[in-house]
Design a protein around this motif. Sequence first.
Motif, PDB file in Angstrom:
ATOM      1  N   LEU A 121       0.910  -1.143  -0.022  1.00 58.02           N
ATOM      2  CA  LEU A 121      -0.034   0.200  -0.035  1.00 58.02           C
ATOM      3  C   LEU A 121       0.922   1.304  -0.027  1.00 58.02           C
ATOM      4  CD1 LEU A 121      -2.933  -1.144   2.455  1.00 58.02           C
ATOM      5  CD2 LEU A 121      -2.908  -0.811   0.028  1.00 58.02           C
ATOM      6  N   ASN A 122       1.961   1.345   0.713  1.00 57.73           N
ATOM      7  CA  ASN A 122       2.903   2.271   0.880  1.00 57.73           C
ATOM      8  C   ASN A 122       3.500   2.671  -0.603  1.00 57.73           C
ATOM      9  OD1 ASN A 122       2.295   2.955   3.329  1.00 57.73           O
ATOM     10  ND2 ASN A 122       3.729   1.550   4.394  1.00 57.73           N
ATOM     11  N   TYR A 126      -2.174   4.017  -7.526  1.00 58.00           N
ATOM     12  CA  TYR A 126      -3.671   3.380  -7.806  1.00 58.00           C
ATOM     13  C   TYR A 126      -3.568   2.862  -9.179  1.00 58.00           C
ATOM     14  CZ  TYR A 126      -5.266   5.656  -3.727  1.00 58.00           C
ATOM     15  OH  TYR A 126      -5.406   6.115  -2.165  1.00 58.00           O
ATOM     16  N   GLU A 127      -2.897   3.369 -10.240  1.00 57.48           N
ATOM     17  CA  GLU A 127      -2.855   2.899 -11.701  1.00 57.48           C
ATOM     18  C   GLU A 127      -2.344   1.726 -11.765  1.00 57.48           C
ATOM     19  OE1 GLU A 127      -0.018   6.466 -11.538  1.00 57.48           O
ATOM     20  OE2 GLU A 127      -1.829   5.957 -10.573  1.00 57.48           O
ATOM     21  N   VAL A 236      -3.904   9.172 -14.415  1.00 53.40           N
ATOM     22  CA  VAL A 236      -3.596   8.760 -13.114  1.00 53.40           C
ATOM     23  C   VAL A 236      -4.393   9.152 -11.917  1.00 53.40           C
ATOM     24  CG1 VAL A 236      -0.941   9.237 -13.735  1.00 53.40           C
ATOM     25  CG2 VAL A 236      -2.148  11.036 -12.731  1.00 53.40           C
ATOM     26  N   THR A 237      -4.430   8.363 -10.941  1.00 51.29           N
ATOM     27  CA  THR A 237      -5.432   8.555  -9.825  1.00 51.29           C
ATOM     28  C   THR A 237      -4.449   8.929  -8.728  1.00 51.29           C
ATOM     29  OG1 THR A 237      -7.028   7.278 -10.933  1.00 51.29           O
ATOM     30  CG2 THR A 237      -7.292   7.621  -8.376  1.00 51.29           C
ATOM     31  N   ARG A 238      -5.170   9.753  -7.813  1.00 49.62           N
ATOM     32  CA  ARG A 238      -4.605  10.326  -6.520  1.00 49.62           C
ATOM     33  C   ARG A 238      -5.708  10.440  -5.592  1.00 49.62           C
ATOM     34  NH1 ARG A 238      -1.123   8.502  -8.856  1.00 49.62           N
ATOM     35  NH2 ARG A 238       0.970   9.300  -9.536  1.00 49.62           N
ATOM     36  N   SER A 239      -5.475  10.301  -4.324  1.00 49.41           N
ATOM     37  CA  SER A 239      -6.687  10.636  -3.299  1.00 49.41           C
ATOM     38  C   SER A 239      -6.183  11.511  -2.429  1.00 49.41           C
ATOM     39  CB  SER A 239      -6.880   9.301  -2.614  1.00 49.41           C
ATOM     40  OG  SER A 239      -5.795   8.875  -1.604  1.00 49.41           O
ATOM     41  N   SER A 410     -14.368   2.763  -7.600  1.00 47.89           N
ATOM     42  CA  SER A 410     -14.226   2.455  -8.864  1.00 47.89           C
ATOM     43  C   SER A 410     -13.272   3.692  -9.575  1.00 47.89           C
ATOM     44  CB  SER A 410     -15.514   2.618  -9.561  1.00 47.89           C
ATOM     45  OG  SER A 410     -16.221   4.050  -9.118  1.00 47.89           O
ATOM     46  N   ALA A 411     -12.668   4.271  -8.701  1.00 51.34           N
ATOM     47  CA  ALA A 411     -11.925   5.348  -9.033  1.00 51.34           C
ATOM     48  C   ALA A 411     -10.586   4.637  -9.777  1.00 51.34           C
ATOM     49  CB  ALA A 411     -11.025   6.317  -8.074  1.00 51.34           C
TER      50      ALA A 411
END
Length: 454
Positions: A121-122, A126-127, A236-239, A410-411
């Motif tokens: 996880l670290n 996400y992609e 790209v996905t970031r939270s 679903s992101a």
Amino acid sequence: MEIIRNMVRCGQRHLHTIVSRKIIKPSSPTPSRLKTYNLSLFDQLAPDAYMPMVIFYPNSKLHANSHVKMMDMKNSLSRTLTQYYPFAGRLAKTTPSFVDCNDEGVEFLEAHNDNLLSDFLNNTQYEDLDQLFPNGLVWQQLRSCSFEKDRASPLAIQVNQFACGGIAVAVSLSHKIADGSSLCNFFNDWAIMTRLSSREEHNGHGSPINPYFISFKNTNLNYQGIPTSKSQDGAVTRSFVFPNSRLNDLKLKVIKMTTQSEQPITNPTRMEVLNWLLYKCAIKAARKNNLGSFKPTRFALATEIRNKMTEPLPKTTIGNIVCLPAFSTDNPNQTTPSNFISQLKNLKMEVQGFQNIQDAIERLQHTSDLPTIVKSEQRKVGYYLSSSLCWYPLHGIDFGWGKPIKVVPSAVTPMCNRFVFVDARNGDGIEVFVSLGKQDMEIFQTDPELLAFC
């Protein structure tokens, strides 16, 4: 064993290996009267894509070994599919209009990752999470399903076990038969059945889950589905997590900014102000990458209508029970909070007038050549799509191992210009998964105005 990913991180090589593939069928046959499940017009207009969701769980000492855990999950999935019978059927890969509920089952994959869950996880973006999903079905089209030449399975599952005993449960569900709400309901119902199975609490008298499927008339739009926008340079996905205290500050900022305007916003919701901030910063990033030139855009709000009709549907209703009202932004002046939030409130009002689901479908039928309109409009302007799962307690989905440490909805997507809202894990605020083009994200994630409220 099938090695699907050979990764090098921090100077060390890590393997992600498929160790088992099995077809799980419903524990009881589907009655003949339910063998054909017709897709609604909303379903047929939905994107031709597999929605992904993955939930991460830490190591649990509640099972003697992982084999017992896997058997519980498979047995409970079989019982769950008896209630979710269309999910175990097959549908056409091209312009499907119905599901053949033939009980052929869903593919269940087991995988092993020799990394620690915490390290994974670290160190994983996400992609890069597509390795966790069955056959890479992350917003892939129906034709990507490898079951047969002309038919596809609506659902596939992969359970990933890490070296520390942690687990990632990943589900890919065709958008043609379900929306995000349906995916959440399925995930939770499967977890309930697994929890009961592991504790031997289910006495067989009735089912503790009750998905509701609507019987629709057979109608064929002969349409593959609303197209999804993709960035040329990749998405790209970031939270980003926005605590309640910062959201309150953002509300106060919006109220102050609109006090002297013709459309003062006196009592904005946290969703309204956050959508405004995200949209404004995303447009700002896109404009900067376009040498200051502004391109017209549209903002669409995925709005669930189950409880918004005069005759509301049960929360457990399965299908695409959602509308996509949208408004245009033709120049930068229209990104003010006063203008944006006023239009957002109008969008919400648009979906309040349906009597029931039949009324909603009839209005949709009377929309002239809707697929052609959608295609032409998406060629003209870019779309930013916002959706929310904040109403759903995703962090409470418990398979009997306790609550998850991470939920990624679903992101996980190759598509750009998407905002997906979920409640923050600790209950303090909102976590937003933002998907943008790579160049836009480089600017967006360093925007001081955005980061001031994270």
